[in-house]
Scaffold this active site. Structure first.
Site, mmCIF file in Angstrom:
data_model
loop_
_atom_site.group_PDB
_atom_site.id
_atom_site.type_symbol
_atom_site.label_atom_id
_atom_site.label_comp_id
_atom_site.label_asym_id
_atom_site.label_seq_id
_atom_site.Cartn_x
_atom_site.Cartn_y
_atom_site.Cartn_z
ATOM 1 N N GLY A 15 0.780 -1.236 0.000
ATOM 2 C CA GLY A 15 0.000 0.000 0.000
ATOM 3 C C GLY A 15 0.808 1.281 0.000
ATOM 4 O O GLY A 15 0.283 2.328 0.388
ATOM 5 N N LYS A 38 8.513 9.232 -7.962
ATOM 6 C CA LYS A 38 8.744 7.789 -8.063
ATOM 7 C C LYS A 38 10.062 7.629 -8.820
ATOM 8 O O LYS A 38 10.102 7.721 -10.051
ATOM 9 C CB LYS A 38 7.602 7.123 -8.830
ATOM 10 C CG LYS A 38 7.738 5.598 -8.940
ATOM 11 C CD LYS A 38 7.386 4.901 -7.638
ATOM 12 C CE LYS A 38 7.401 3.392 -7.796
ATOM 13 N NZ LYS A 38 6.972 2.699 -6.574
ATOM 14 N N THR A 42 8.776 -0.027 -12.019
ATOM 15 C CA THR A 42 8.963 -1.279 -12.735
ATOM 16 C C THR A 42 7.621 -1.978 -12.932
ATOM 17 O O THR A 42 6.653 -1.708 -12.221
ATOM 18 C CB THR A 42 9.921 -2.231 -11.988
ATOM 19 O OG1 THR A 42 9.321 -2.636 -10.748
ATOM 20 C CG2 THR A 42 11.254 -1.569 -11.717
ATOM 21 N N ASP A 51 2.826 4.434 -10.577
ATOM 22 C CA ASP A 51 2.443 4.784 -9.210
ATOM 23 C C ASP A 51 2.308 6.292 -9.016
ATOM 24 O O ASP A 51 1.404 6.764 -8.316
ATOM 25 C CB ASP A 51 3.460 4.215 -8.217
ATOM 26 C CG ASP A 51 3.425 2.701 -8.170
ATOM 27 O OD1 ASP A 51 2.418 2.109 -8.591
ATOM 28 O OD2 ASP A 51 4.420 2.102 -7.707
ATOM 29 N N PRO A 201 -7.788 2.209 5.078
ATOM 30 C CA PRO A 201 -8.704 1.082 4.849
ATOM 31 C C PRO A 201 -8.457 0.416 3.503
ATOM 32 O O PRO A 201 -8.122 1.081 2.523
ATOM 33 C CB PRO A 201 -10.091 1.735 4.906
ATOM 34 C CG PRO A 201 -9.858 3.170 4.607
ATOM 35 C CD PRO A 201 -8.503 3.493 5.139
#
Length: 248
Positions: A15, A38, A42, A51, A201
């Site tokens: 996460g 980032k 990969t 990401d 969550p």
């Protein structure tokens, strides 16, 4: 130069990206300008969102930067070698952090995999990036069985390198936590010797941007710009507790 926070995980898939986005959202809500870096992406093909793009989708208004991309889902050093591409070095990443820091109040650096995953064949790691930019390292941990050992190993490696760790965040707190996850809320900060600074969550990465930005401060402790109460969360989630209020 603005402040810098490096975000690492105890492994892949815990996460990191969603936690990075949550920290960005909390900072943005407090009026801070934010960049998410980032260094090495990969396992994502050219043209597909990575990401950093995902963080920008969840939190419109931040700047997202990706330095290097390698198509195979491997450690950056291995992925670069197999692709015949030049690897990203820790110095490359640190240089970009410095540039972003001149224009942003907060720079968040999301690693690939864990703290000591190799960026290049010379042994560069995310830990080296953190050392070069003198930044603390936030650890994103899993909720359930096995997380105590993995988190303690990560924080121990940080201490050995003289790197500060403000705490750990559970990257995906289950809607129906099992006994191990509930017990880990108390055991994790005791074994890792860092405070628990939040619990995101599960499924939060699927929220729409407006919902995500509004909810994110409730998943993070004040040290990360939110209003999450660790003691209250532990009490509700403890074995025999109600288990309610998982994102409060």
């Amino acid at each position: 130069m603005g402040s810098v926070l490096v975000v690492t995980g105890t492994s892949t898939g815990v996460g990191k990206t969603v936690v990075t986005a949550a920290v960005a959202a909390a900072a943005l809500a407090r009026g801070r300008s934010v960049a998410v870096l980032k260094p090495a992406q990969t396992g994502v093909a050219e043209g597909e969102p990575g990401d950093a793009d995902e963080a920008a989708r969840l939190v419109p208004g931040i700047r997202a930067v990706e330095l290097a991309r390698f198509p195979e889902p491997l450690a950056p050093a291995t992925a670069a070698r197999r692709a015949g591409l030049p690897p990203l070095t820790a110095a490359d990443a640190a240089g970009m952090v410095e540039k972003l820091g001149h224009d942003h109040d907060l720079v968040l650096v999301e690693g690939a995999g864990g703290l000591l995953v190799r960026l290049d064949d010379a042994g560069g790691t995310l830990a080296e990036v953190a050392r070069l930019v003198a930044a603390p390292v936030l650890v994103v941990a899993a909720a359930g069985l096995g997380t105590l050992n993995a988190t303690e190993l990560t924080t121990e490696a940080l201490r050995r390198r003289g790197l500060a760790c403000p705490g750990a965040v559970v990257g995906s707190w289950p809607a129906a936590p099992d006994l191990a996850a509930r017990c880990n809320l108390a055991d994790l900060p005791a074994t890792a010797r860092v405070p628990l600074l939040g619990a995101v969550p599960e499924g939060a990465g699927g929220y729409g941007p407006e919902t995500f930005r509004a909810a994110a401060p409730g998943w993070l402790a004040p040290a990360l710009g939110g209003h999450w109460d660790a003691d209250g969360f532990r009490a509700r989630q403890a074995p025999g507790g109600s288990g309610r209020g998982q994102s409060q």
